[in-house]
Design an enzyme around this catalytic site. Structure first.
Site, PDB file in Angstrom:
ATOM      1  N   LYS A  95       1.017  -1.111   0.120  1.00  0.00           N
ATOM      2  CA  LYS A  95       0.167  -0.068   0.088  1.00  0.00           C
ATOM      3  C   LYS A  95       0.852   1.099   0.101  1.00  0.00           C
ATOM      4  O   LYS A  95       1.871   1.122   0.642  1.00  0.00           O
ATOM      5  CB  LYS A  95      -0.760   0.151   1.239  1.00  0.00           C
ATOM      6  CG  LYS A  95      -1.833   1.039   1.266  1.00  0.00           C
ATOM      7  CD  LYS A  95      -2.961   0.752   2.579  1.00  0.00           C
ATOM      8  CE  LYS A  95      -3.879   1.956   2.430  1.00  0.00           C
ATOM      9  NZ  LYS A  95      -4.983   1.608   3.494  1.00  0.00           N
ATOM     10  N   SER A 123      -9.930   1.792   2.464  1.00  0.00           N
ATOM     11  CA  SER A 123      -9.015   2.662   1.719  1.00  0.00           C
ATOM     12  C   SER A 123      -8.029   1.613   0.838  1.00  0.00           C
ATOM     13  O   SER A 123      -7.313   2.122  -0.148  1.00  0.00           O
ATOM     14  CB  SER A 123      -8.249   3.591   2.513  1.00  0.00           C
ATOM     15  OG  SER A 123      -7.478   3.001   3.466  1.00  0.00           O
ATOM     16  N   SER A 156     -10.164  -0.641   6.636  1.00  0.00           N
ATOM     17  CA  SER A 156      -9.423  -0.532   5.292  1.00  0.00           C
ATOM     18  C   SER A 156      -8.850  -1.710   4.652  1.00  0.00           C
ATOM     19  O   SER A 156      -8.628  -1.539   3.681  1.00  0.00           O
ATOM     20  CB  SER A 156      -8.499   0.765   5.251  1.00  0.00           C
ATOM     21  OG  SER A 156      -9.117   1.963   5.343  1.00  0.00           O
TER      22      SER A 156
HETATM   23  N1  GLN Z   1     -13.403   3.854   5.719  1.00  0.00           N
HETATM   24  C1  GLN Z   1     -12.838   4.373   7.079  1.00  0.00           C
HETATM   25  C2  GLN Z   1     -12.589   6.108   6.919  1.00  0.00           C
HETATM   26  O1  GLN Z   1     -12.789   6.518   5.890  1.00  0.00           O
HETATM   27  C3  GLN Z   1     -11.856   3.440   7.483  1.00  0.00           C
HETATM   28  C4  GLN Z   1     -10.501   4.072   6.878  1.00  0.00           C
HETATM   29  C5  GLN Z   1      -9.354   3.021   6.975  1.00  0.00           C
HETATM   30  O2  GLN Z   1      -9.473   2.030   7.752  1.00  0.00           O
HETATM   31  N2  GLN Z   1      -7.963   3.692   6.861  1.00  0.00           N
HETATM   32  O3  GLN Z   1     -11.934   6.442   7.873  1.00  0.00           O
END
Ligand code: GLN
Length: 488
Positions: free
Chosen positions: A81, A156, A180
């Site tokens: 990532k 994400s 995410s």
């Molecule tokens: N979707 C969640 C957010 O927008 C979690 C994101 C994540 O785990 N980095 O904060």
């Protein structure tokens, strides 16, 4: 073995390289070739590291020739990532503000994988600074779901999930602050594990919300996830939140005899908003677990309805503080101005995307004097109540079983214009982060051609227990082996 990424696992590649059935260089070329052919349709990668990957693979082949012992992941590609710092490689967080930022050091997880001889095919796309659930918030471009290019891969870590689902690599690393790793694993039909807070060093992970962030693996099988956990876990003096105890041997643990466990299904996770096909798939999964000797009972996590609002106060507050460092002076983008304050304003206004700005503003507001007690402090108190719910539940059961997301992968544009709708897609994943607990998503069915994910949440440090059950489940079922249908 035939040179075909579509039939390989990390385990089988590693074994074949060690016993001479495959050359690491041929494995690397097969994956690079697939990335060249298919990634233009998906955009999983921000950067493809062709020459670096080749050099890593050649060095594994040389080591083998010289008779050196090889790590189980030697020659095995792992996609990274793009919020993990890799020395000498542009690391963007999919943000314009970090374009051209080249870290001078490796994240601990990357350093450990390099030492193991893993091969890095590239850095993968994400929602900018990991803020989002669809990869549509990437400041660069969106990533498509390999199972249906009209749909999002989740987020994400959408690029990491898409890269494993499309067989661009058998393994990938993601980060999980509120879901995410698990939600994109669910949307792309993969195993995605968020370890216990503190289990994996975050040195070199670009911070989003420091009391929630964890790094973890994407894989197809429990065994592959275990192999990656073996490589990345363990104490690290460079991350003070990393636990000092040595981690268990995950892959060895999966080979131990299976012992059935008691499983709880929290009723708040099976209420309004859960799509019928997802509920049906979890029901069938439950039957398999019962046939393996597990007992399944109802439990309650009464503070579940407060998880999303609590998360969006804690995470945004921490993000507003962490992202203060992007001022155009030290990293990445700088919009020059004779006036220093103006330079900060211009750089941050141009460099950050809309969602990141929204979070910085929400978080700054929650922390500001006069509102701190009403928002941030209150959220911290509710966070404790959410944690207490789990502790109460774990007095009667070993693990919890829930859906990972209310639906299968949604279409592009379906939620991106309504942040609240997007936030709600993390309703089942956020609590584990707030409580610091490990949780794993894995495929347990399909609806039309789209994967359905289930989630196990366990007490702190129960990753091995969860992977052991998953390993047993994967012996009985083949959901994890299904590839995207029309990807060629
Ligand atoms: N979707 C969640 C957010 O927008 C979690 C994101 C994540 O785990 N980095 O904060």
């Amino acid at each position: 073995m035939t040179p075909s990424p579509e039939t390989w696992t990390a385990e089988s590649i590693g074994a074949a390289i060690r016993d001479g059935g495959l050359h690491a260089s041929d494995v690397c070329e097969s994956y690079l070739d697939r990335i060249r052919r298919l990634d233009p349709k998906l955009n999983a990668f921000v950067t493809v590291l062709e020459s670096g990957a080749r050099m890593q693979a050649e060095s594994v082949d040389r080591d083998r020739k010289a008779g050196k012992p090889l790590h189980p992941l030697a020659g095995v590609p792992v996609a990274l990532k793009d919020n993990l710092c890799a020395r000498g490689v542009e690391t963007t967080c999919s943000s314009k503000i970090l374009r051209n930022f080249i870290p001078p050091y490796d994240a601990t997880v990357i350093e450990r994988l390099r030492a193991a001889g893993s091969v890095f095919p590239g850095k993968t796309n994400l929602d900018e600074f990991a803020m989002g659930s669809s990869t549509e918030n990437s400041g660069l471009f969106p990533t498509r779901n390999p199972h249906d290019p009209g749909r999002v891969p989740g987020g994400s870590s959408g690029g990491s999930a898409a890269s494993v689902a499309a067989d661009f690599a058998p393994l990938a690393l993601g980060s999980d602050t509120g879901g995410s790793i698990r939600q994109p694993a669910s949307f792309c039909g993969l195993v995605g594990l968020k370890p216990t807070y503190g289990r994996v060093s975050r040195y070199g992970l670009i911070a989003f919300a420091s009391s929630l962030d964890q790094i973890g693996p994407f894989a197809r099988t429990a065994m592959d996830a275990a192999l990656l956990m073996d490589a990345i876990t363990g104490p690290d003096p460079r991350d003070s939140t990393c636990l000092p105890e040595p981690a268990p041997k995950f892959a060895d643990g999966l080979r131990e005899p299976f012992r059935p466990v008691r499983i709880g299904m929290p009723r708040e996770y099976f209420a309004e908003g859960l799509a019928k096909p997802v509920a049906g798939a979890i029901d069938r999964l439950k039957d398999v677990l019962v046939s393996l000797g597990c007992s399944v009972v109802d439990v309650s996590l009464p503070h579940t309805p407060y998880a999303v609002p609590t998360y969006y106060l804690v995470a945004t507050a921490e993000a507003s503080s962490n992202l203060a460092r992007y001022d155009g002076v030290r990293y990445g983008l700088r919009i020059d101005s004779a006036d220093l304050v103006q330079q900060y304003f211009l750089t941050r206004a141009r460099g950050f995307g809309a969602e990141v700005k929204r979070r910085i503003m929400l978080g700054t507001y929650a922390l500001s004097s006069g509102y701190y007690d009403a928002y941030y402090l209150k959220a911290m108190k509710v966070r404790r109540l959410i944690y207490n719910d789990f502790m109460e539940a774990f007095r009667g059961v070993d693990l919890l079983l829930t859906p990972t997301a209310p639906t299968t992968a949604f279409k592009f544009g379906e939620k991106v214009s309504d942040p609240l709708q997007m936030y709600l897609s993390d309703i089942y994943t956020i609590s584990a982060n707030l409580a610091g607990l490990p949780a794993v998503s894995f495929p347990c069915g399909f609806e039309n051609h789209l994967p359905i994910g289930a989630q196990m949440i366990g007490p702190a440090l129960s990753e091995l227990r969860m992977l052991r059950i998953l390993h047993e489940y994967q012996k009985q079922t083949d959901w994890h082996a299904r590839r995207p249908q029309n990807l060629s």
